[in-house]
Write a protein that holds these residues in place. Structure first.
Motif: not given
Length: 141
Positions: A35-36, A38, A40, A51, A53, A118, A120, A122
């Protein structure tokens, strides 16, 4: 072996639950799925967004479950083995997973989207309201 509490300062009162959560997160961390996370940023007066992902190639929307359980974001994936197929080589396993993220108080899950393998999710971190409260001091003679 005894464990030294990380939040043992006398100035940190009531943080024992956080230590239990940290222990639970460390014990449940495996590497699947990757996973990532990030940042935003914020725009148009909206709160900062994050987020997450996850790489969930091979999973359909019906095989994924995203829930919030006791201030934890829990993502589960369940795949069924296709008994009708006969594999010569099987490098992509039908595998169940559960990935858990502990959410800070006030974090909001805005939604989830599945595209090109993917998933995602939020999240928003609203600015906490700054509250100053004066405590009355009673005097006893």
């Amino acid at each position: 072996m005894s464990r030294v509490p990380t939040l043992s300062s006398p100035f940190l009162l009531g943080f024992d639950e956080i230590e239990r959560v940290l222990d639970r997160v460390v014990k449940g961390a495996d590497g699947y799925p990757p996973y990532n996370i990030e940042r935003c940023g914020s725009a148009d007066g909206q709160p900062e967004r994050l987020r997450i992902t996850l790489a969930v190639a091979g999973f359909t929307r019906d095989q994924l479950d995203v829930t919030i359980e006791e201030n934890q974001l829990v993502i589960r994936g369940r795949q069924q083995d296709d008994k009708a197929r006969q594999y010569i080589h099987r490098g992509i396993a039908a595998r169940h997973f559960q990935r858990t993220f502990v959410l800070a108080e006030g974090m909001l899950v805005l939604g989830a989207d599945l595209k090109n393998g993917l998933l995602s999710i939020d999240l928003a971190r609203p600015e906490p309201e700054r509250i100053v409260k004066t405590i009355a001091i009673n005097e006893h003679e």
